[in-house]
Design a protein around this motif. Structure first.
Motif, PDB file in Angstrom:
ATOM      1  N   LEU A 277      22.992 -18.307 -24.160  1.00 22.78           N
ATOM      2  CA  LEU A 277      24.409 -18.476 -23.825  1.00 22.78           C
ATOM      3  C   LEU A 277      25.116 -17.156 -23.530  1.00 22.78           C
ATOM      4  O   LEU A 277      26.221 -16.911 -23.971  1.00 22.78           O
ATOM      5  N   ARG A 278      24.467 -16.304 -22.796  1.00 22.13           N
ATOM      6  CA  ARG A 278      25.048 -15.002 -22.475  1.00 22.13           C
ATOM      7  C   ARG A 278      26.028 -15.134 -21.317  1.00 22.13           C
ATOM      8  O   ARG A 278      25.766 -15.800 -20.331  1.00 22.13           O
ATOM      9  N   GLN A 279      27.136 -14.457 -21.450  1.00 20.62           N
ATOM     10  CA  GLN A 279      28.175 -14.518 -20.441  1.00 20.62           C
ATOM     11  C   GLN A 279      27.966 -13.381 -19.444  1.00 20.62           C
ATOM     12  O   GLN A 279      27.606 -12.270 -19.825  1.00 20.62           O
ATOM     13  N   THR A 280      28.191 -13.655 -18.160  1.00 19.74           N
ATOM     14  CA  THR A 280      28.095 -12.623 -17.135  1.00 19.74           C
ATOM     15  C   THR A 280      29.492 -12.300 -16.642  1.00 19.74           C
ATOM     16  O   THR A 280      30.212 -13.192 -16.197  1.00 19.74           O
ATOM     17  N   ARG A 281      29.856 -11.031 -16.757  1.00 20.45           N
ATOM     18  CA  ARG A 281      31.152 -10.586 -16.248  1.00 20.45           C
ATOM     19  C   ARG A 281      30.932  -9.366 -15.362  1.00 20.45           C
ATOM     20  O   ARG A 281      30.205  -8.456 -15.726  1.00 20.45           O
TER      21      ARG A 281
ATOM     22  N   VAL B  36      40.412   5.771 -14.780  1.00 23.98           N
ATOM     23  CA  VAL B  36      40.377   4.391 -14.303  1.00 23.98           C
ATOM     24  C   VAL B  36      41.750   4.075 -13.720  1.00 23.98           C
ATOM     25  O   VAL B  36      42.768   4.173 -14.407  1.00 23.98           O
ATOM     26  N   LEU B  37      41.790   3.713 -12.430  1.00 20.04           N
ATOM     27  CA  LEU B  37      43.054   3.396 -11.776  1.00 20.04           C
ATOM     28  C   LEU B  37      43.354   1.905 -11.824  1.00 20.04           C
ATOM     29  O   LEU B  37      44.496   1.500 -12.005  1.00 20.04           O
ATOM     30  N   SER B  38      42.307   1.082 -11.632  1.00 19.57           N
ATOM     31  CA  SER B  38      42.497  -0.370 -11.694  1.00 19.57           C
ATOM     32  C   SER B  38      41.183  -1.023 -12.078  1.00 19.57           C
ATOM     33  O   SER B  38      40.118  -0.441 -11.922  1.00 19.57           O
ATOM     34  N   SER B  39      41.288  -2.258 -12.587  1.00 19.46           N
ATOM     35  CA  SER B  39      40.104  -3.015 -12.984  1.00 19.46           C
ATOM     36  C   SER B  39      40.361  -4.487 -12.705  1.00 19.46           C
ATOM     37  O   SER B  39      41.291  -5.065 -13.260  1.00 19.46           O
ATOM     38  N   ASN B  40      39.559  -5.078 -11.816  1.00 17.78           N
ATOM     39  CA  ASN B  40      39.724  -6.486 -11.452  1.00 17.78           C
ATOM     40  C   ASN B  40      38.425  -7.240 -11.693  1.00 17.78           C
ATOM     41  O   ASN B  40      37.400  -6.917 -11.100  1.00 17.78           O
ATOM     42  N   VAL B  41      38.475  -8.246 -12.570  1.00 14.50           N
ATOM     43  CA  VAL B  41      37.290  -9.069 -12.831  1.00 14.50           C
ATOM     44  C   VAL B  41      37.044  -9.937 -11.596  1.00 14.50           C
ATOM     45  O   VAL B  41      37.932 -10.645 -11.142  1.00 14.50           O
ATOM     46  N   VAL B  42      35.831  -9.840 -11.039  1.00 15.18           N
ATOM     47  CA  VAL B  42      35.504 -10.608  -9.839  1.00 15.18           C
ATOM     48  C   VAL B  42      34.548 -11.753 -10.119  1.00 15.18           C
ATOM     49  O   VAL B  42      34.535 -12.734  -9.396  1.00 15.18           O
ATOM     50  N   VAL B  43      33.752 -11.647 -11.179  1.00 14.00           N
ATOM     51  CA  VAL B  43      32.815 -12.721 -11.536  1.00 14.00           C
ATOM     52  C   VAL B  43      32.879 -12.918 -13.044  1.00 14.00           C
ATOM     53  O   VAL B  43      32.810 -11.963 -13.802  1.00 14.00           O
ATOM     54  N   GLN B  44      33.018 -14.168 -13.443  1.00 17.55           N
ATOM     55  CA  GLN B  44      32.939 -14.477 -14.868  1.00 17.55           C
ATOM     56  C   GLN B  44      32.254 -15.825 -14.987  1.00 17.55           C
ATOM     57  O   GLN B  44      32.807 -16.852 -14.643  1.00 17.55           O
ATOM     58  N   LYS B  45      31.001 -15.792 -15.452  1.00 16.47           N
ATOM     59  CA  LYS B  45      30.203 -17.017 -15.554  1.00 16.47           C
ATOM     60  C   LYS B  45      29.671 -17.175 -16.957  1.00 16.47           C
ATOM     61  O   LYS B  45      29.212 -16.210 -17.559  1.00 16.47           O
ATOM     62  N   ASP B  46      29.709 -18.388 -17.450  1.00 22.32           N
ATOM     63  CA  ASP B  46      29.016 -18.716 -18.688  1.00 22.32           C
ATOM     64  C   ASP B  46      27.692 -19.341 -18.294  1.00 22.32           C
ATOM     65  O   ASP B  46      27.663 -20.271 -17.497  1.00 22.32           O
ATOM     66  N   ARG B  47      26.617 -18.845 -18.858  1.00 27.16           N
ATOM     67  CA  ARG B  47      25.307 -19.421 -18.562  1.00 27.16           C
ATOM     68  C   ARG B  47      24.974 -20.466 -19.613  1.00 27.16           C
ATOM     69  O   ARG B  47      24.221 -20.204 -20.534  1.00 27.16           O
ATOM     70  N   ALA B  48      25.567 -21.623 -19.493  1.00 30.02           N
ATOM     71  CA  ALA B  48      25.347 -22.676 -20.478  1.00 30.02           C
ATOM     72  C   ALA B  48      23.917 -23.204 -20.424  1.00 30.02           C
ATOM     73  O   ALA B  48      23.402 -23.713 -21.408  1.00 30.02           O
ATOM     74  N   ALA B  49      23.285 -23.076 -19.268  1.00 39.15           N
ATOM     75  CA  ALA B  49      21.939 -23.609 -19.116  1.00 39.15           C
ATOM     76  C   ALA B  49      20.900 -22.778 -19.867  1.00 39.15           C
ATOM     77  O   ALA B  49      19.867 -23.291 -20.263  1.00 39.15           O
ATOM     78  N   SER B  50      21.173 -21.493 -20.059  1.00 36.25           N
ATOM     79  CA  SER B  50      20.177 -20.663 -20.727  1.00 36.25           C
ATOM     80  C   SER B  50      20.290 -20.808 -22.247  1.00 36.25           C
ATOM     81  O   SER B  50      21.300 -21.241 -22.768  1.00 36.25           O
ATOM     82  N   ARG B  51      19.251 -20.399 -22.918  1.00 28.82           N
ATOM     83  CA  ARG B  51      19.206 -20.580 -24.364  1.00 28.82           C
ATOM     84  C   ARG B  51      20.142 -19.629 -25.110  1.00 28.82           C
ATOM     85  O   ARG B  51      20.699 -19.977 -26.127  1.00 28.82           O
TER      86      ARG B  51
ATOM     87  N   THR C 125      31.278  -0.600 -10.286  1.00 32.62           N
ATOM     88  CA  THR C 125      30.949  -1.977 -10.639  1.00 32.62           C
ATOM     89  C   THR C 125      30.611  -2.035 -12.125  1.00 32.62           C
ATOM     90  O   THR C 125      29.556  -1.569 -12.551  1.00 32.62           O
ATOM     91  N   ALA C 126      31.542  -2.586 -12.919  1.00 31.57           N
ATOM     92  CA  ALA C 126      31.338  -2.712 -14.360  1.00 31.57           C
ATOM     93  C   ALA C 126      30.707  -4.065 -14.658  1.00 31.57           C
ATOM     94  O   ALA C 126      31.119  -5.083 -14.109  1.00 31.57           O
ATOM     95  N   ARG C 127      29.715  -4.065 -15.526  1.00 37.60           N
ATOM     96  CA  ARG C 127      29.009  -5.296 -15.870  1.00 37.60           C
ATOM     97  C   ARG C 127      29.082  -5.568 -17.369  1.00 37.60           C
ATOM     98  O   ARG C 127      28.863  -4.671 -18.172  1.00 37.60           O
ATOM     99  N   ASN C 128      29.369  -6.815 -17.709  1.00 39.40           N
ATOM    100  CA  ASN C 128      29.373  -7.314 -19.092  1.00 39.40           C
ATOM    101  C   ASN C 128      30.203  -6.436 -20.033  1.00 39.40           C
ATOM    102  O   ASN C 128      31.402  -6.355 -19.877  1.00 39.40           O
ATOM    103  N   ASP C 129      29.573  -5.759 -21.004  1.00 34.07           N
ATOM    104  CA  ASP C 129      30.317  -4.968 -21.988  1.00 34.07           C
ATOM    105  C   ASP C 129      31.063  -3.791 -21.362  1.00 34.07           C
ATOM    106  O   ASP C 129      32.041  -3.308 -21.921  1.00 34.07           O
ATOM    107  N   GLN C 130      30.598  -3.313 -20.210  1.00 34.47           N
ATOM    108  CA  GLN C 130      31.269  -2.204 -19.535  1.00 34.47           C
ATOM    109  C   GLN C 130      32.690  -2.578 -19.117  1.00 34.47           C
ATOM    110  O   GLN C 130      33.572  -1.718 -19.062  1.00 34.47           O
TER     111      GLN C 130
END
Length: 153
Positions: free
Chosen positions: A65-69, A48-63, A85-90
């Motif tokens: 409350l899962r976070q999307t990263r 792994v050379l670099s890691s940049n978070v590009v999306v971080q959303k809280d889904r407050a509307a859903s039951r 492209t790493a998603r959530n726990d990745q």
């Protein structure tokens, strides 16, 4: 003939050998420069050379409350680099400087360029540091592909 369902079950049971175990295939490791668009089932070791978070959303509307990263991580080996492209726990596994094994990875296309991805059918494992130098001047994600449809003649 009301017994056809019962006959089918008996026929299926006769052909099954309950003690037979499936033999696991040894993974075939590929290098980054062997990856091509639209392929899947890849197993590779990369740093792994670099890691940049590009999306971080809280889904407050859903039951639930899962976070999307989503993070874009530049990974590579001695043959080249590619964006993963790493998603959530990745995202937590992709720390710069770490060596990871991608199992059952696939190539997604994003705006005409290749991205490495691991969905629910694959795995990412952090492993011992690799002893190769990453070839950073061969970034496969910088190559732009064009979708060409071939008409039947």
């Amino acid at each position: 003939m009301a017994t056809t369902g019962q006959q089918n079950r008996q026929g299926q049971q006769q052909g099954v050998q309950p003690n037979k175990t499936m033999e696991k295939r040894k993974p075939v490791f590929v290098k980054v420069d062997q990856l091509t668009p639209g392929t899947n089932g890849h197993t590779l070791i990369a740093k792994v050379l670099s890691s940049n978070v590009v999306v971080q959303k809280d889904r407050a509307a859903s039951r639930n409350l899962r976070q999307t990263r989503i993070a874009e991580c530049l990974v590579g080996d001695e043959t080249g680099t590619i964006l993963f492209t790493a998603r959530n726990d990745q995202v937590d596994l992709m720390k710069p400087g770490d060596t990871v094994i991608f199992r059952n990875a696939k190539i997604d296309m994003f705006k005409g360029s290749m991205r490495l991805a691991v969905d629910k059918w694959g795995r990412i494992e952090v492993t011992d540091p690799a002893n190769f130098v990453v070839k950073e001047d061969n970034n496969l994600s910088l190559v732009e592909y064009e979708l060409v449809s071939v008409a039947d003649e």
